[in-house]
Design a protein around this motif. Structure first.
Motif, short mmCIF file in Angstrom:
data_model
loop_
_atom_site.label_atom_id
_atom_site.label_comp_id
_atom_site.label_asym_id
_atom_site.label_seq_id
_atom_site.Cartn_x
_atom_site.Cartn_y
_atom_site.Cartn_z
N PRO A 100 0.75 -1.30 0.03
CA PRO A 100 -0.18 -0.05 0.00
C PRO A 100 0.90 1.34 -0.03
O PRO A 100 0.56 2.06 -0.45
CB PRO A 100 -0.95 -0.19 1.41
CG PRO A 100 -0.85 -1.54 1.55
CD PRO A 100 0.47 -2.11 1.18
N GLU A 101 1.84 1.23 0.88
CA GLU A 101 2.82 2.64 0.73
C GLU A 101 3.62 2.57 -0.49
O GLU A 101 4.16 3.69 -0.83
CB GLU A 101 3.44 2.63 1.92
CG GLU A 101 2.70 2.71 3.26
CD GLU A 101 1.95 1.81 3.90
OE1 GLU A 101 2.27 0.57 3.41
OE2 GLU A 101 1.27 1.96 4.73
N LEU A 102 4.02 1.33 -1.12
CA LEU A 102 4.88 1.46 -2.13
C LEU A 102 4.16 2.10 -3.30
O LEU A 102 4.90 2.55 -4.37
CB LEU A 102 5.21 0.05 -2.42
CG LEU A 102 6.37 -0.45 -3.71
CD1 LEU A 102 7.42 0.18 -3.48
CD2 LEU A 102 6.21 -1.79 -3.81
N ILE A 103 2.91 2.24 -3.36
CA ILE A 103 2.20 2.65 -4.34
C ILE A 103 2.56 3.98 -4.57
O ILE A 103 2.79 4.79 -5.74
CB ILE A 103 0.52 2.72 -4.21
CG1 ILE A 103 0.14 1.15 -4.41
CG2 ILE A 103 -0.09 3.51 -5.29
CD1 ILE A 103 -1.17 1.04 -4.08
N LYS A 104 2.87 4.83 -3.67
CA LYS A 104 3.12 6.28 -3.47
C LYS A 104 4.59 6.33 -4.03
O LYS A 104 4.83 7.51 -4.98
CB LYS A 104 3.30 6.78 -2.01
CG LYS A 104 1.87 6.95 -1.28
CD LYS A 104 1.36 8.03 -2.20
CE LYS A 104 -0.17 8.01 -1.83
NZ LYS A 104 -0.98 8.92 -2.59
N ILE A 105 5.62 5.64 -3.91
CA ILE A 105 6.97 5.56 -4.48
C ILE A 105 6.79 5.50 -5.97
O ILE A 105 7.42 6.09 -6.93
CB ILE A 105 7.93 4.73 -3.92
CG1 ILE A 105 7.79 5.11 -2.34
CG2 ILE A 105 9.04 4.76 -4.64
CD1 ILE A 105 8.55 6.18 -2.04
N ILE A 106 6.06 4.53 -6.59
CA ILE A 106 5.76 4.36 -7.70
C ILE A 106 5.23 5.33 -8.47
O ILE A 106 5.37 5.75 -9.69
CB ILE A 106 4.91 2.79 -7.93
CG1 ILE A 106 5.86 1.72 -7.53
CG2 ILE A 106 4.52 2.54 -9.17
CD1 ILE A 106 4.97 0.49 -7.47
N SER A 107 3.93 5.87 -7.77
CA SER A 107 3.35 7.05 -8.48
C SER A 107 4.38 8.32 -8.67
O SER A 107 4.28 8.98 -9.64
CB SER A 107 2.20 7.51 -7.59
OG SER A 107 1.51 8.60 -8.02
N LEU A 108 5.11 8.46 -7.70
CA LEU A 108 6.22 9.59 -7.86
C LEU A 108 7.24 9.20 -8.87
O LEU A 108 7.36 10.09 -9.69
CB LEU A 108 6.79 9.81 -6.44
CG LEU A 108 7.86 10.72 -6.38
CD1 LEU A 108 7.05 12.31 -6.47
CD2 LEU A 108 8.60 10.94 -5.10
N LEU A 109 7.60 8.11 -9.03
CA LEU A 109 8.61 7.76 -10.06
C LEU A 109 8.01 7.84 -11.34
O LEU A 109 8.67 8.38 -12.45
CB LEU A 109 9.35 6.30 -9.84
CG LEU A 109 10.01 6.26 -8.57
CD1 LEU A 109 10.73 4.96 -8.46
CD2 LEU A 109 11.38 7.29 -8.49
N THR A 110 6.79 7.65 -11.47
CA THR A 110 5.91 7.66 -12.85
C THR A 110 5.58 8.93 -13.15
O THR A 110 5.72 9.36 -14.42
CB THR A 110 4.85 6.75 -12.71
OG1 THR A 110 4.94 5.41 -12.21
CG2 THR A 110 4.09 6.79 -14.03
N SER A 111 5.44 9.90 -12.10
CA SER A 111 5.42 11.40 -12.40
C SER A 111 6.54 12.05 -12.77
O SER A 111 6.66 12.63 -13.76
CB SER A 111 4.76 12.21 -11.41
OG SER A 111 3.32 11.53 -10.90
N LEU A 112 7.77 11.67 -12.35
CA LEU A 112 9.03 12.13 -12.79
C LEU A 112 9.29 11.68 -14.05
O LEU A 112 9.80 12.43 -14.77
CB LEU A 112 9.99 11.94 -11.62
CG LEU A 112 9.73 12.62 -10.17
CD1 LEU A 112 10.84 11.91 -9.25
CD2 LEU A 112 9.80 13.85 -10.42
#
Length: 158
Positions: free
Chosen positions: A12-24
């Motif tokens: 669940p918290e890994l989703i935030k890191i993946i979202s940030l990396l995808t946005s970058l």
């Protein structure tokens, strides 16, 4: 309070890191496209807001404020996360449509890649929304457990 980095190893918290990396990644790739048709400012706005929202939520999760402090006006953290995910989902779907239409106008394959990344980020926010809706529902059932009132409903004694 120390930072809890081990928390981001679970899904669940890994989703935030993946979202940030995808946005970058989306930000870098969109910056390389030379032609800028109308509507690109919506995509830039979506990426910028998503990066700021992801950084803020990662900071909240690192400091563990989501479990220790109630957020704005007694709303749980999961409710605020749901609102942010819904807004990001709406803007990423709009950005996907703009990217696809820009690709059809310019015949530049770069817009199709941007559309794919926008769609992936929309799916990431859908999964984040589902997780936080479940957290919000699980947390709200404990606020009023069954049998806590000494009186029954109106008219039940008649």
């Amino acid at each position: 309070m120390p930072l809890n980095i081990s928390r981001f190893k679970k899904l669940p918290e890994l989703i935030k890191i993946i979202s940030l990396l995808t946005s970058l990644t989306l930000l870098i790739y969109l910056g390389t496209i030379k032609f800028r048709p109308p509507g690109m400012s919506v995509i830039w706005f979506t990426i910028g807001c998503s990066i700021v929202f992801d950084i803020c939520t990662i900071a909240v999760l690192l400091k563990e404020y989501d479990v220790s402090v109630m957020a704005i006006r007694m709303l749980p953290y999961a409710a605020i996360e749901c609102v942010g995910s819904i807004l990001a989902l709406i803007f990423y779907v709009i950005s996907t449509a703009i990217s696809i239409s820009s690709e059809e106008v310019t015949d530049d394959f770069g817009f199709m890649v941007v559309a794919i990344f926008c769609f992936i980020n929309a799916l990431i926010h859908v999964s984040n929304l589902v997780v936080n809706v479940r957290r919000w529902n699980n947390g709200s059932h404990h606020l009023n457990p069954a049998g806590s009132y000494e009186y029954s409903n109106y008219g039940a004694d008649a």
